[in-house]
Design a protein around this motif. Structure first.
Motif, PDB file in Angstrom:
ATOM      1  N   ASN A 160      59.886  48.101  50.286  1.00  0.00           N
ATOM      2  CA  ASN A 160      60.029  46.971  51.210  1.00  0.00           C
ATOM      3  C   ASN A 160      60.210  45.660  50.453  1.00  0.00           C
ATOM      4  OD1 ASN A 160      60.025  45.350  53.474  1.00  0.00           O
ATOM      5  ND2 ASN A 160      57.894  45.739  54.034  1.00  0.00           N
ATOM      6  N   ASP A 188      49.965  51.363  54.869  1.00  0.00           N
ATOM      7  CA  ASP A 188      51.242  51.737  54.252  1.00  0.00           C
ATOM      8  C   ASP A 188      51.003  52.113  52.796  1.00  0.00           C
ATOM      9  OD1 ASP A 188      52.500  51.163  56.593  1.00  0.00           O
ATOM     10  OD2 ASP A 188      53.397  49.276  55.926  1.00  0.00           O
ATOM     11  N   SER A 189      51.783  53.070  52.309  1.00  0.00           N
ATOM     12  CA  SER A 189      51.608  53.517  50.930  1.00  0.00           C
ATOM     13  C   SER A 189      52.149  52.495  49.939  1.00  0.00           C
ATOM     14  CB  SER A 189      52.320  54.854  50.709  1.00  0.00           C
ATOM     15  OG  SER A 189      53.729  54.670  50.735  1.00  0.00           O
ATOM     16  N   GLU A 247      55.902  52.650  49.839  1.00  0.00           N
ATOM     17  CA  GLU A 247      56.576  52.000  50.960  1.00  0.00           C
ATOM     18  C   GLU A 247      56.642  50.488  50.776  1.00  0.00           C
ATOM     19  OE1 GLU A 247      55.681  54.696  54.891  1.00  0.00           O
ATOM     20  OE2 GLU A 247      53.960  53.713  53.935  1.00  0.00           O
ATOM     21  N   VAL A 248      55.559  49.910  50.259  1.00  0.00           N
ATOM     22  CA  VAL A 248      55.516  48.463  50.073  1.00  0.00           C
ATOM     23  C   VAL A 248      56.430  48.037  48.926  1.00  0.00           C
ATOM     24  CG1 VAL A 248      54.036  46.499  49.525  1.00  0.00           C
ATOM     25  CG2 VAL A 248      53.204  48.287  51.055  1.00  0.00           C
ATOM     26  N   ALA A 264      53.583  44.112  55.900  1.00  0.00           N
ATOM     27  CA  ALA A 264      53.298  45.548  55.827  1.00  0.00           C
ATOM     28  C   ALA A 264      51.908  45.790  56.413  1.00  0.00           C
ATOM     29  CB  ALA A 264      53.357  46.035  54.388  1.00  0.00           C
ATOM     30  N   LYS A 265      51.621  47.028  56.771  1.00  0.00           N
ATOM     31  CA  LYS A 265      50.298  47.366  57.294  1.00  0.00           C
ATOM     32  C   LYS A 265      49.420  47.898  56.171  1.00  0.00           C
ATOM     33  CE  LYS A 265      51.450  48.069  62.139  1.00  0.00           C
ATOM     34  NZ  LYS A 265      51.277  48.930  63.333  1.00  0.00           N
ATOM     35  N   PRO A 302      46.985  53.754  49.703  1.00  0.00           N
ATOM     36  CA  PRO A 302      47.322  52.716  50.695  1.00  0.00           C
ATOM     37  C   PRO A 302      47.316  51.345  50.037  1.00  0.00           C
ATOM     38  CG  PRO A 302      45.069  53.451  50.999  1.00  0.00           C
ATOM     39  CD  PRO A 302      45.660  54.343  49.957  1.00  0.00           C
TER      40      PRO A 302
END
Length: 209
Positions: A102, A94-95, A98-99, A90-91, A143
């Motif tokens: 994922n 990313d919230s 989102e992680v 993940a970046k 983030p």
């Protein structure tokens, strides 16, 4: 070679079997003045490692440690690149939400975080995500970079490292998985991951063969 430290009772069992094979568990227990139940785990270890051979209605035989040595040799010769799997990445921007999505869709215990240059900058585990959500973090706005473990506090390995080294690192640092990295143009690129599952699968593969 992997060296397994046998306790005194296990060493004594080996001596008894060598001198009296075939010998039953009842006879071994009697000679050691203990119960069969007490010996159950010791005999299981000695048979699983191949030091002893058990035959139903006959008893135990000494078969040596060749199987154990072979297993140790096979494990020692394996490199990280032989068993590593695809990493989940993940970046850092990313919230949290989102992680989390994922992680659970990928069914992994850890996700590796990269920066804008695609260089490893952090790692986040299920425990980290749980702490953040229990702590009341806004999952849609925070983030992942805010809660990740950052470099240089990340344990990494390279593809040429031995599997034995990785296993030691996983146990020593009590972690689920380790990123496999490669230094490219002064950037730490994640090229794979190696976990407890990878090592367990290798162990079973060697034993089955």
């Amino acid at each position: 070679m992997i060296v397994i430290q046998l306790n005194q009772r296990q060493q004594k069992i080996i001596e008894i079997v060598k001198e009296n094979e075939p010998i039953t568990s009842e006879q071994i227990a009697s000679m050691l003045n203990v119960t069969r139940a007490t010996l159950r785990s010791d005999l299981a270890i000695l048979t699983m490692t191949g030091i002893l051979d058990a035959r139903p209605k006959v008893g135990y035989f000494y078969s040596g440690i060749n199987k154990l040595n072979l297993l140790g040799s096979d494990m020692k010769n394996k490199k990280v690149e032989d068993i590593m799997s695809i990493p989940v990445i993940a970046k850092k921007d990313d919230s949290l939400y989102e992680v989390i999505v994922n992680m659970f869709l990928s069914d992994v215990g850890s996700i590796f975080i990269i920066d804008d240059d695609e260089s490893l900058c952090g790692i986040v585990s299920r425990k980290d995500l749980l702490k953040a959500t229990i702590g009341g973090a806004d999952m849609n706005k925070m983030p992942i970079g805010m809660i990740m473990t950052r470099t240089p506090n990340i344990i990494t390995v390279e593809k040429e490292d031995s599997v034995i080294l990785v296993a030691k690192k996983i146990i020593e640092h009590e972690i689920d998985s380790i990123p496999v990295v490669e230094n490219i143009d002064d950037k730490i690129k994640v090229i794979g991951k190696i976990s407890k599952t990878n090592i367990t699968k290798l162990f079973l593969e060697i034993v089955d063969n």
